[in-house]
Design a protein around this motif. Structure first.
Motif, mmCIF file in Angstrom:
data_model
loop_
_atom_site.group_PDB
_atom_site.id
_atom_site.type_symbol
_atom_site.label_atom_id
_atom_site.label_comp_id
_atom_site.label_asym_id
_atom_site.label_seq_id
_atom_site.Cartn_x
_atom_site.Cartn_y
_atom_site.Cartn_z
ATOM 1 N N THR A 1 -33.875 10.294 20.884
ATOM 2 C CA THR A 1 -34.307 11.528 20.229
ATOM 3 C C THR A 1 -35.050 11.161 18.952
ATOM 4 O O THR A 1 -34.506 10.495 18.083
ATOM 5 C CB THR A 1 -33.102 12.404 19.848
ATOM 6 O OG1 THR A 1 -32.334 12.639 21.018
ATOM 7 C CG2 THR A 1 -33.558 13.738 19.274
ATOM 8 N N HIS B 1 -37.423 12.389 15.646
ATOM 9 C CA HIS B 1 -37.901 13.485 14.804
ATOM 10 C C HIS B 1 -39.020 12.982 13.914
ATOM 11 O O HIS B 1 -39.124 11.797 13.663
ATOM 12 C CB HIS B 1 -36.773 13.985 13.892
ATOM 13 C CG HIS B 1 -35.636 14.570 14.641
ATOM 14 N ND1 HIS B 1 -35.670 15.816 15.170
ATOM 15 C CD2 HIS B 1 -34.424 14.050 14.956
ATOM 16 C CE1 HIS B 1 -34.528 16.062 15.778
ATOM 17 N NE2 HIS B 1 -33.753 15.007 15.673
ATOM 18 N N LEU C 1 -41.477 19.524 17.286
ATOM 19 C CA LEU C 1 -40.124 19.614 17.832
ATOM 20 C C LEU C 1 -39.593 18.201 18.061
ATOM 21 O O LEU C 1 -40.371 17.245 18.071
ATOM 22 C CB LEU C 1 -40.173 20.369 19.164
ATOM 23 C CG LEU C 1 -40.544 21.851 19.061
ATOM 24 C CD1 LEU C 1 -41.047 22.364 20.400
ATOM 25 C CD2 LEU C 1 -39.339 22.651 18.592
ATOM 26 N N MET D 1 -29.297 19.985 12.880
ATOM 27 C CA MET D 1 -30.399 20.629 13.590
ATOM 28 C C MET D 1 -31.695 20.313 12.846
ATOM 29 O O MET D 1 -31.838 20.611 11.675
ATOM 30 C CB MET D 1 -30.166 22.137 13.620
ATOM 31 C CG MET D 1 -31.237 22.907 14.365
ATOM 32 S SD MET D 1 -30.903 24.675 14.345
ATOM 33 C CE MET D 1 -31.163 25.067 12.630
ATOM 34 N N HIS E 1 -34.703 21.337 13.946
ATOM 35 C CA HIS E 1 -35.706 22.372 14.167
ATOM 36 C C HIS E 1 -35.016 23.650 14.636
ATOM 37 O O HIS E 1 -34.127 23.584 15.471
ATOM 38 C CB HIS E 1 -36.713 21.901 15.218
ATOM 39 C CG HIS E 1 -38.014 22.640 15.138
ATOM 40 N ND1 HIS E 1 -38.169 23.907 15.648
ATOM 41 C CD2 HIS E 1 -39.202 22.293 14.596
ATOM 42 C CE1 HIS E 1 -39.409 24.313 15.410
ATOM 43 N NE2 HIS E 1 -40.062 23.347 14.774
ATOM 44 N N PRO E 2 -35.412 24.785 14.115
ATOM 45 C CA PRO E 2 -34.716 26.029 14.494
ATOM 46 C C PRO E 2 -34.952 26.435 15.951
ATOM 47 O O PRO E 2 -34.151 27.183 16.515
ATOM 48 C CB PRO E 2 -35.302 27.065 13.530
ATOM 49 C CG PRO E 2 -36.561 26.476 13.013
ATOM 50 C CD PRO E 2 -36.396 25.004 13.057
ATOM 51 N N LEU E 3 -36.029 25.969 16.558
ATOM 52 C CA LEU E 3 -36.260 26.307 17.964
ATOM 53 C C LEU E 3 -35.493 25.315 18.835
ATOM 54 O O LEU E 3 -35.568 24.110 18.636
ATOM 55 C CB LEU E 3 -37.747 26.217 18.310
ATOM 56 C CG LEU E 3 -38.675 27.210 17.627
ATOM 57 C CD1 LEU E 3 -40.093 27.014 18.125
ATOM 58 C CD2 LEU E 3 -38.223 28.638 17.882
ATOM 59 N N ASP E 4 -34.772 25.863 19.808
ATOM 60 C CA ASP E 4 -34.015 24.988 20.687
ATOM 61 C C ASP E 4 -34.938 24.546 21.824
ATOM 62 O O ASP E 4 -34.830 25.019 22.945
ATOM 63 C CB ASP E 4 -32.798 25.745 21.231
ATOM 64 C CG ASP E 4 -31.877 24.809 21.992
ATOM 65 O OD1 ASP E 4 -32.040 23.584 21.856
ATOM 66 O OD2 ASP E 4 -31.025 25.308 22.734
ATOM 67 N N ALA E 5 -35.878 23.683 21.490
ATOM 68 C CA ALA E 5 -36.859 23.277 22.491
ATOM 69 C C ALA E 5 -37.232 21.817 22.258
ATOM 70 O O ALA E 5 -36.879 21.237 21.234
ATOM 71 C CB ALA E 5 -38.108 24.152 22.389
#
Lengths: 482, 95
Positions: free
Chosen positions: A73, A75, A278, B52, B54-58
Motif C-alpha cells: 500500500t 501513499h 488515492l 486513514m 484519504h477520506p474516499l474508500d477507494a
C-alpha cells in the motif's frame, strides 16, 4: 588519535518510462524547452495527477533487486517549498509508506573485501524542472520538461566509512538499475544524482554533526567531494572548531566546495497526505509477477561469467556491471576465446571508446569483428603488436580481421624453416654480441637475448611470431654454448 | 494548543503569505481554535484503527505508460506573464 568517517547516500534515479509519473508528457531528454510540459506539469488550476503504472513496476523491480520489503500500500505526500522550477509549490513524494522498505546490497571492494550496505528505504517521487540563471534581463529562465519525470530516491543507512565504499555503493546501484533496465544510467544527463551525508568522529564516540554535499553526478566528483569534505571536517575539529549542519555544493571544475544553506534557515516542508491521489494497492500476485520478470542482476551475471567463461572475479565484475558491455562480451566470446575478448574489451576497446567519447552501443567494431580478430591472435596468425594495428584499421575503416590481414600482408611468419634462417643470419652478423652472450652468466643471458630480437623482427618487418623466434633463438644460442 | 505570533510569522513566511501586524493576533487566535479541534479529535482512542490517508474508500487507478500529451507550448506561453526563447521567465532566484 585517528578519525572515523561515517557516510550515507541519498540517490535520485530517473526511471526510464516513456511518460511522466503523473501526466502523459514525454520524458525524452534534450527536447526544446517546455515542449514536454503539459497542463499537469505546469500545475494549471483544475488539473489532476494520474499515476503511471510503469513507475510503480520499476520501483518494485528495484526493491526486489535489493532484497527489500515491498510496500503493497503506497501513499503520496506533498512536500511543500517554493521554487520557480516547482510550479505546484510542492513536490509529490512519499514519506509515511514508501513503496520500497528496508533492503541491502553487498559490495565487492578492493583486495577481496566485501561489505553490506543497508538501504533504509526507497520512495517514488517527481523530479522538478530546471532553472537557467543566464541573464534574461535580470530574470531566470524556467524549463519544465523535466518536471514530473519519475524518480526513485534511494536512502542508504550510514554504513559507509570512506570514499571507496561510497563510490562502490554508487556504482553497484548504477549496475543494478541499468541491468534492470529501469534507468538509462546516463549520469552526465542527470539520470542518477547523488547526495552524500558525511560526518567524522573519534572511534567509539557518538555520531558527529553531518553535512550534505548535494547533486554529484559522476563517480569521480563523488570521490573527490568526499575526500575534500572529510579533510575539511577533520581540520575544523582539530583546530577546536565545530561543524555546522549545512548543505554543500561541490564544483568538479574548480575542485572546491561551498556551503549552500545552513540548517537554521532550512526549509520546513510541512508534509501532508496528497488529497489528489488515492492509496495505490499492489497485491502479492502483482509483486510475484514482477519478480518473475526480473532480468539477470550484475552479481548473478558476474558469477556466471566466472563459471561459464573462466574469467577472473575482477574481470567478470567489471564486465557484468554494465548490461550492454556484458551483451557485447558474450556476443564476442562465442568463439571460445573469452579471456582474450575480455582483455580487448576492457583494454583497447574501452580506451578507444573513451578517447572518441562513444559508448559500447555505438562502437564501430562489432562483437563479430572482435571475435575474428581474437581468433587470429589465438591461432598465431598475427602477433599482439600486429593485432593492435589490425584493430586500429578495423576501427577506422571497418572490415574483418582476415580481410585486413590479407590486404596489408600482416600475416605473422610462423614458418620454422624461414625463421631459423633469419635467426642464423642475424647471429652470424653479430659475432661480438654472440661472444658477449656466451661469456655472460646464466642469469644475465635472458636479458641479453634482446640484442638479437630487435634485428630479427626488423628483418621480418615485425611479422615474425615472437614466441617462435624466442624459442628458436634460445635453441640456437644454447647449441653454441655447448 | 495555543499558537503565538512568532509561529504565525514563521508560517506566513514559509507559505509566502503576508500577514499584517494588526491581523496577526486574529490569525493566531483562529488557528489556535482549529488546533483545539484537532486536540479534541486526538483525544479519541484509536487503538486498533488503521490510519486513514484519504477520506474516499477507494483505490487509485493507474494509467499505462504512454505519451498522450502533445506540445502546447505556444498556447501555454501565450497566457504566461513572461516567456522568451521557450523559457518561462521569473524573478531571479539563486540559492
Amino acid at each position: 588519535m585517528s578519525w572515523e568517517t561515517v557516510i550515507g547516500l541519498e540517490v535520485h534515479v530517473q526511471l526510464a518510462t516513456q511518460s511522466k509519473i503523473f501526466s502523459g508528457s514525454s520524458t525524452a531528454f534534450g527536447a526544446e524547452p517546455n515542449t514536454q510540459a503539459s497542463a499537469v506539469d505546469l500545475a494549471l488550476p483544475g488539473t489532476l495527477p494520474v499515476p503511471n503504472a510503469k513507475a510503480f513496476e520499476y520501483a518494485v523491480m528495484f526493491g526486489l533487486a535489493v532484497n527489500a520489503e515491498i510496500g503493497t500500500t503506497s501513499h503520496f505526500e506533498r512536500k511543500n517549498y517554493f521554487y520557480p522550477d516547482l510550479p505546484k509549490g510542492y513536490q509529490t513524494t512519499q514519506l509515511e509508506q514508501p513503496i520500497v522498505g528496508a533492503g541491502y546490497v553487498d559490495l565487492n571492494l578492493s583486495e577481496g573485501r566485501t561489505k553490506r550496505v543497508r538501504i533504509h528505504h526507497a520512495h517514488l517521487e517527481e523530479d522538478a524542472g530546471k532553472s537557467l540563471h543566464e541573464d534574461f534581463h535580470g530574470m531566470s529562465g524556467i524549463d519544465l520538461n523535466r518536471a514530473g519525470t519519475p524518480l526513485i530516491e534511494i536512502v542508504s543507512e550510514p554504513d559507509m566509512s570512506n570514499a571507496e565504499e561510497a563510490v562502490a555503493f554508487a556504482k553497484q546501484l548504477h549496475a543494478i538499475v541499468t541491468s534492470l533496465g529501469i534507468c538509462d544510467g546516463e549520469m552526465a544527463q542527470g539520470s542518477m544524482r547523488f547526495d552524500v551525508n558525511i560526518s567524522v568522529r573519534r572511534p567509539g564516540e557518538p555520531l558527529g554533526t553531518r553535512t550534505e554535499t548535494k547533486n554529484l553526478n559522476s563517480f569521480r566528483f563523488m570521490e573527490e567531494a568526499i575526500k575534500l569534505e572529510v579533510e575539511r571536517q577533520i581540520d575544523v575539529l582539530e583546530d577546536g572548531g565545530k561543524i555546522n549542519q549545512e548543505t554543500r555544493l561541490y564544483n568538479g571544475d574548480t575542485k572546491k566546495a561551498r556551503a549552500m544553506r545552513s540548517k537554521e534557515e532550512a526549509n520546513d516542508y510541512r508534509y501532508f497526505p496528497c488529497p489528489d491521489l488515492l492509496p495505490v494497492i499492489l497485491d502479492e500476485g502483482y509483486v510475484e509477477r514482477v519478480r518473475q520478470n526480473i532480468p539477470e542482476l550484475p552479481d548473478q551475471r558476474a558469477a556466471r561469467f566466472v563459471s561459464d567463461y573462466q574469467l577472473s572475479d575482477y574481470d567478470a565484475g567489471i564486465l557484468a556491471a554494465d548490461r550492454q558491455l556484458s551483451a557485447y562480451f558474450e556476443a564476442a566470446a562465442n568463439n571460445g576465446q573469452a579471456k582474450l575478448c575480455a582483455n580487448w574489451i576492457m583494454g583497447d576497446i574501452s580506451a578507444s571508446l573513451n578517447t572518441s567519447d562513444m559508448s559500447i552501443n555505438t562502437c564501430p567494431v562489432t562483437p563479430e569483428q572482435l571475435a575474428g580478430l581474437v581468433a587470429r591472435i589465438a591461432d598465431d596468425t598475427i602477433s599482439n603488436k600486429q593485432a593492435k594495428k589490425v584493430f586500429e584499421l578495423m576501427w577506422s575503416d571497418g572490415g574483418s580481421a582476415d580481410e585486413i590481414i590479407e590486404k596489408h600482408g600482416m600475416k605473422q611468419v610462423s614458418d620454422t624453416g624461414a625463421l631459423e634462417q633469419i635467426v642464423d643470419e642475424v647471429l652470424a652478423s653479430k659475432p661480438q654480441e654472440v661472444a658477449n652472450y656466451l661469456a655472460a652468466e646464466e642469469s644475465k643471458r635472458k636479458k641479453m637475448m634482446g640484442a638479437f630480437m630487435g634485428p630479427i623482427m626488423q628483418a621480418t618487418k615485425g611479422q615474425a611470431n615472437p614466441g617462435m623466434v624466442n624459442k628458436i633463438l634460445a635453441q640456437k644460442l644454447n647449441a653454441l654454448a655447448k | 494548543m495555543a499558537i503565538d505570533k512568532h509561529e504565525i510569522d514563521k508560517l506566513s513566511r514559509l507559505a509566502r503569505l503576508s500577514v499584517s501586524e494588526e491581523d496577526s493576533a486574529d490569525v493566531a487566535d483562529r488557528i489556535t481554535r482549529i488546533l483545539d479541534l484537532v486536540d479534541q479529535l486526538q483525544a479519541v482512542d484509536t487503538t486498533g484503527v488503521a490510519p486513514m490517508s484519504h477520506p474516499l474508500d477507494a483505490v487509485q487507478r493507474l494509467r499505462a505508460d504512454e505519451v498522450t500529451e502533445l506540445n502546447q507550448r505556444e498556447a501555454f506561453q501565450a497566457v504566461a506573464p513572461n516567456a522568451e526563447q521557450g523559457l518561462y521567465l521569473v524573478p531571479k532566484v539563486i540559492e
